[in-house]
Every structure is written in C-alpha cells, then in structure tokens.
Design a protein around this motif. Structure first.
Motif, mmCIF file in Angstrom:
data_model
loop_
_atom_site.group_PDB
_atom_site.id
_atom_site.type_symbol
_atom_site.label_atom_id
_atom_site.label_comp_id
_atom_site.label_asym_id
_atom_site.label_seq_id
_atom_site.Cartn_x
_atom_site.Cartn_y
_atom_site.Cartn_z
ATOM 1 N N LEU A 20 -8.335 14.039 0.348
ATOM 2 C CA LEU A 20 -8.264 12.409 0.397
ATOM 3 C C LEU A 20 -8.803 12.298 1.164
ATOM 4 C CD1 LEU A 20 -4.756 13.655 0.896
ATOM 5 C CD2 LEU A 20 -5.714 13.003 -0.779
ATOM 6 N N ASP A 21 -9.902 12.854 1.619
ATOM 7 C CA ASP A 21 -11.661 11.848 2.616
ATOM 8 C C ASP A 21 -12.571 11.430 1.862
ATOM 9 O OD1 ASP A 21 -10.578 13.337 4.610
ATOM 10 O OD2 ASP A 21 -11.878 14.854 4.824
ATOM 11 N N ILE A 22 -12.111 11.530 -0.237
ATOM 12 C CA ILE A 22 -12.591 10.793 -0.893
ATOM 13 C C ILE A 22 -12.150 9.945 -1.320
ATOM 14 C CG2 ILE A 22 -14.206 10.539 -3.070
ATOM 15 C CD1 ILE A 22 -14.923 13.442 -2.377
ATOM 16 N N TRP A 23 -12.213 8.557 -1.501
ATOM 17 C CA TRP A 23 -11.121 7.443 -2.315
ATOM 18 C C TRP A 23 -12.249 6.042 -2.402
ATOM 19 C CZ3 TRP A 23 -9.972 2.114 -0.436
ATOM 20 C CH2 TRP A 23 -8.241 1.824 -1.438
ATOM 21 N N LYS A 24 -11.541 5.863 -3.800
ATOM 22 C CA LYS A 24 -12.335 4.351 -4.372
ATOM 23 C C LYS A 24 -11.466 3.778 -4.557
ATOM 24 C CE LYS A 24 -15.751 3.019 -7.850
ATOM 25 N NZ LYS A 24 -15.919 3.888 -8.904
ATOM 26 N N GLU A 25 -11.465 2.262 -4.501
ATOM 27 C CA GLU A 25 -11.050 1.666 -4.269
ATOM 28 C C GLU A 25 -10.856 0.764 -5.544
ATOM 29 O OE1 GLU A 25 -7.915 -2.610 -2.060
ATOM 30 O OE2 GLU A 25 -10.683 -2.584 -1.722
ATOM 31 N N ASN B 149 -4.640 2.186 -5.929
ATOM 32 C CA ASN B 149 -4.655 1.129 -4.841
ATOM 33 C C ASN B 149 -3.565 1.899 -4.309
ATOM 34 O OD1 ASN B 149 -5.057 0.885 -8.199
ATOM 35 N ND2 ASN B 149 -4.556 -1.953 -7.527
ATOM 36 N N ASN B 150 -3.929 2.977 -3.664
ATOM 37 C CA ASN B 150 -2.193 3.912 -2.867
ATOM 38 C C ASN B 150 -3.766 4.146 -1.777
ATOM 39 O OD1 ASN B 150 0.073 3.488 -3.505
ATOM 40 N ND2 ASN B 150 -0.784 3.270 -5.503
ATOM 41 N N SER B 151 -3.744 3.536 -0.340
ATOM 42 C CA SER B 151 -5.078 4.709 0.455
ATOM 43 C C SER B 151 -3.886 5.284 1.659
ATOM 44 C CB SER B 151 -5.831 3.338 0.575
ATOM 45 O OG SER B 151 -5.078 2.205 1.245
ATOM 46 N N ASP B 152 -5.272 6.052 2.876
ATOM 47 C CA ASP B 152 -4.249 6.517 3.649
ATOM 48 C C ASP B 152 -4.271 4.959 4.786
ATOM 49 O OD1 ASP B 152 -4.433 8.742 2.993
ATOM 50 O OD2 ASP B 152 -6.744 9.302 3.660
ATOM 51 N N ALA B 153 -4.902 4.367 4.718
ATOM 52 C CA ALA B 153 -5.284 3.097 5.620
ATOM 53 C C ALA B 153 -4.035 2.276 5.356
ATOM 54 C CB ALA B 153 -6.288 1.957 4.854
ATOM 55 N N LEU B 154 -3.197 2.661 4.271
ATOM 56 C CA LEU B 154 -1.823 1.432 3.698
ATOM 57 C C LEU B 154 -1.006 2.323 4.423
ATOM 58 C CD1 LEU B 154 -0.286 -0.789 2.214
ATOM 59 C CD2 LEU B 154 -0.473 0.809 0.610
ATOM 60 N N TYR B 155 -0.355 3.578 4.070
ATOM 61 C CA TYR B 155 0.303 4.698 4.607
ATOM 62 C C TYR B 155 0.706 4.744 6.148
ATOM 63 C CZ TYR B 155 1.579 4.472 -0.725
ATOM 64 O OH TYR B 155 2.232 3.970 -1.733
ATOM 65 N N ASN B 156 -0.712 4.426 6.740
ATOM 66 C CA ASN B 156 -1.228 4.701 7.973
ATOM 67 C C ASN B 156 0.431 3.967 8.565
ATOM 68 O OD1 ASN B 156 -2.620 6.229 7.411
ATOM 69 N ND2 ASN B 156 -4.622 5.082 8.327
ATOM 70 N N LEU B 157 0.404 2.110 7.999
ATOM 71 C CA LEU B 157 0.817 1.465 9.205
ATOM 72 C C LEU B 157 2.116 1.420 8.185
ATOM 73 C CD1 LEU B 157 -1.967 -1.242 7.954
ATOM 74 C CD2 LEU B 157 -1.174 0.220 10.451
ATOM 75 N N ILE B 158 3.365 2.697 7.470
ATOM 76 C CA ILE B 158 4.502 2.235 7.017
ATOM 77 C C ILE B 158 5.222 3.108 7.379
ATOM 78 C CG2 ILE B 158 5.917 1.829 5.312
ATOM 79 C CD1 ILE B 158 2.863 0.926 2.733
ATOM 80 N N GLU B 159 6.048 2.593 7.968
ATOM 81 C CA GLU B 159 7.488 4.072 7.843
ATOM 82 C C GLU B 159 8.304 3.866 6.983
ATOM 83 O OE1 GLU B 159 10.679 5.357 11.359
ATOM 84 O OE2 GLU B 159 8.274 4.948 11.720
ATOM 85 N N CYS B 160 8.281 4.894 5.778
ATOM 86 C CA CYS B 160 9.450 4.005 4.971
ATOM 87 C C CYS B 160 10.002 6.061 3.943
ATOM 88 C CB CYS B 160 9.225 3.301 3.551
ATOM 89 S SG CYS B 160 10.394 3.075 1.974
ATOM 90 N N ASP B 161 11.436 6.198 4.317
ATOM 91 C CA ASP B 161 11.980 7.567 3.124
ATOM 92 C C ASP B 161 11.630 7.422 1.959
ATOM 93 O OD1 ASP B 161 11.472 8.433 5.719
ATOM 94 O OD2 ASP B 161 14.180 7.600 5.814
ATOM 95 N N ASN B 162 11.596 6.114 1.485
ATOM 96 C CA ASN B 162 11.874 5.816 -0.295
ATOM 97 C C ASN B 162 11.132 4.919 -1.002
ATOM 98 O OD1 ASN B 162 15.047 6.461 -0.009
ATOM 99 N ND2 ASN B 162 15.435 5.679 0.999
ATOM 100 N N TYR B 163 10.371 6.033 -2.188
ATOM 101 C CA TYR B 163 9.817 4.999 -2.651
ATOM 102 C C TYR B 163 9.768 4.899 -3.942
ATOM 103 C CZ TYR B 163 6.741 6.074 1.854
ATOM 104 O OH TYR B 163 6.842 6.490 3.337
ATOM 105 N N LEU B 164 9.515 4.009 -5.113
ATOM 106 C CA LEU B 164 9.868 3.625 -6.006
ATOM 107 C C LEU B 164 8.799 3.935 -6.574
ATOM 108 C CD1 LEU B 164 10.581 2.147 -8.643
ATOM 109 C CD2 LEU B 164 12.156 3.551 -8.686
ATOM 110 N N PHE B 165 8.701 4.900 -8.298
ATOM 111 C CA PHE B 165 7.513 4.073 -8.577
ATOM 112 C C PHE B 165 8.100 4.040 -10.300
ATOM 113 C CE2 PHE B 165 5.960 7.988 -5.721
ATOM 114 C CZ PHE B 165 4.914 7.089 -6.235
ATOM 115 N N SER B 166 7.826 2.714 -10.574
ATOM 116 C CA SER B 166 7.586 2.406 -12.007
ATOM 117 C C SER B 166 7.430 2.151 -12.834
ATOM 118 C CB SER B 166 8.178 0.360 -11.453
ATOM 119 O OG SER B 166 8.335 -0.081 -12.541
#
Length: 358
Positions: free
Chosen positions: A202-207, A269-286
């Motif tokens: 997870l240290d490698i990421w490309k947007e 489209n999903n980064s560590d930086a994004l989830y560093n800021l979110i506290e949530c228990d429920n994730y919906l994948f459409s």
C-alpha cells in the motif's frame, strides 16, 4: 430519512427521501446508472413518487460517463415521447462544453458527434432547468428543507480541463465510457482477488487521471446529525482538500454513517490520505464485479481495512449492490480468520436496491 442505492451494474444510481423541515417528504436523486437502469429500477421509483403526489426536488448527475448519466437520458426520452412527465424541480449538472451558439446558427449536433452529455445539456437549456453557474466545491452549502448538501468536488480547474478536452467546434466525441488507456490507473488488467489482503503493498499508489472522473460532482449530505459521503468517481486529492478546508484532519475526522466508495472501488480513486480523514463503519460499493476494469479492486478494500488511522475496535461493514460469484470470490483465497483479524463483515444484495433507514 431513507437512502436507497439501486442496482446499476458497474454504475451509480441512488436516492434520498426525507421528511423536511416543512413537514413534507422530499426526494433527491444522485446519478442514474446506464440507460437500461431506468427501466430496471428508476422508473418504478419515479412512479412511486408520482403516486405519493411528490416530486424529485433535485437530481444530481455527477458527470458524463454512461454509467452515471444514462438513466437520466432514458428518462428524458420518455418525457419527449409523452410516456412520463418531468417531475424534477432542479438538476445539478456541469455541461462538458462551452456552448456559445451566438457565433453560429448551426445546431450543436452539426458541430460534433453529439453525445449524451450534449443531449442532456440541450434538454435542460430548452426547458429552463440549467443553472447559470457551475456546481463546484467553491459554492456555499445548499440547504434543501433541512438537508444540507456540501459540494466536495469538482474544482473549477477540473471543469476547465473537461471543457478544454471537448471544444464545441471539434469533431471529438464525448467519452461515454472510460478510455482503456487510463484503465491501468483505475484497475488492474486482471482482477487482484488472488492477492491476500495482507500482501498488498500500500506504499505504492497512483491516482486516476481521467478528466471525466475528475469532473465528478461529489457531496457530503447531512440530515439530523446523519452524514453520508457520495463520492461519485472523484479524484481523492480533491475530496481530501475539500475536507481539510472544512476543518477535518487526522485528529478531527469526519464521522459518517455511510460512504459511497469512490469509483466502484477502483484502486486509483481511493487513497490512504482520503481514509485518514474518514471515520465510518459502513461502506457501499455500487458495482456488480462484472466489468472490463475488474472493479471493485481488492486493493481498495485492503486500503480501507489496513488504514493506519483506523480507530481501534471499529467494525467495518462492506455492502455490495449485487450478489454473485465474482464478488464473493474476492475473499476466496483468504483464511476465514481475516474477518476477525480486521474486524469486518461483507453483505451482498440479491434485491434491486439496498435500502437504509437513517
């Protein structure tokens, strides 16, 4: 408030129904899936709204890709044929071109190979339902009968990028589906379901670099202290910047009840930086798992589960809008203990929608 995520294959289609501060029920639609999504699920929902003598107060079309705008295009077709009436009071939509028809008497279709984004623009314009400003993260939050909508993306720059790509007088057709050349940034060429959750680097990421995805309208919806993030196909750096401007950080996370995971769970489209800021228990994948980009990516799921800022003792629930062998195969190679190790559960839907009461 009731939130519904409709089956839209590898697309987005959802709605919010809530009792407003005027003591009346209101409806907000967010995206519309493919054209076939209209007959599959949206038409029946619209008929239910009409039967209750209600309207759709707002329909947000995040961007021009088929899997987001298609159902609304079919809805317009049925309006034109007289099958349905337009019960939408307001649309949020950013036209993909600068339509300056004063310079020519030609019709739009004479300039370009007309696309769905152009059709939608022409309909809104001719029916006085097109706003005279763009929906970007620079506008003030909207209060819709007590439902607060904060625009997190796109930026003005991302809208400009879209319109630079599609000049009105060019022969370039609007991209209806994602170009294969950007798919590497969005998803692996083959699915990554054989990789163990613990083995992803997870240290490698490309947007994701899709101009169309970058133009997505994404929102934070708040109602009676309930928060939901609707992230469309947005670039996560834009969401992160918007959340930080709202005062959120790793020590003061945004606490949400639900997150509609960005771009059907793509890794770009999903980064560590994004989830560093979110506290949530429920994730919906459409997503249905059966698409050329092999979405959702397991790396996205691993990134959420293994986030270093994840609160201790939190239990995560992953919800999919479909139930099939492809989606269930995501975890086939894992030992059953993985669910306990990362304290999460997975839910699949064999219904046409996932309905949540908040």
């Amino acid at each position: 408030m009731t939130v519904i995520f409709f089956q839209a294959e590898c697309g987005d289609a959802s709605c919010i129904r809530f009792l407003g501060n005027d003591n009346k029920y209101h409806n907000v639609f967010i995206d519309s899936g493919y054209e076939r999504t209209f007959r599959h699920v949206l038409e029946n929902e619209i008929r239910n709204i009409v039967a209750k003598n209600e309207t759709i107060d707002l329909w947000i079309i995040s961007h021009i890709h088929d899997d987001h705008i298609g159902g609304a295009i079919k809805y317009i077709d049925t309006i034109k044929t007289g099958e349905h009436n337009d019960i939408v009071n307001q649309y949020f939509y950013n036209p993909p071109r600068v339509y300056d028809l004063k310079k020519s008497a030609k019709n739009i279709s004479e300039f370009v190979s007309i696309g769905q984004g152009d059709v939608f623009y022409e309909y809104l314009k001719s029916n006085n339902k097109l706003l005279d400003y763009d929906i970007t993260n620079s506008i003030e939050p909207i209060d819709l009968y007590g439902l607060k909508l904060t625009i997190l993306s796109p930026t003005y720059i991302k809208i400009d990028d879209l319109r630079l790509k599609y000049p009105l007088d060019s022969n370039k057709s609007l991209e209806r589906e994602e170009d294969e050349k950007v798919s590497e940034a969005v998803a692996p060429k083959q699915n990554d379901y054989k990789t163990l959750i613990n083995n992803f680097n997870l240290d490698i990421w490309k947007e994701d670099n899709s101009v169309e995805n970058g133009s997505s309208i994404s929102i934070l919806a708040e109602f009676n202290n309930k928060k939901t993030l609707w992230l469309a196909d947005s670039h996560p750096t834009d969401i992160v910047n918007s959340l930080k401007k709202l005062g959120f950080n790793q020590d003061n996370k945004i606490v949400c009840d639900w997150v509609k995971v960005t771009h059907h769970g793509s890794k770009g489209n999903n980064s560590d930086a994004l989830y560093n800021l979110i506290e949530c228990d429920n994730y919906l994948f459409s997503v249905n798992g059966e698409n050329k980009h092999n979405l959702p990516s397991k790396e996205c799921i691993a990134r959420i589960l293994r986030n270093k800022q994840r609160p201790k003792n939190s239990k995560y629930n992953f919800h999919f809008t479909y139930d099939n062998q492809t989606l269930r195969s995501i975890f086939n190679v894992e030992n059953e203990s993985i669910f306990k190790e990362y304290n999460f559960e997975v839910f699949y839907s064999d219904q046409k929608s996932v309905t949540i009461n908040l």
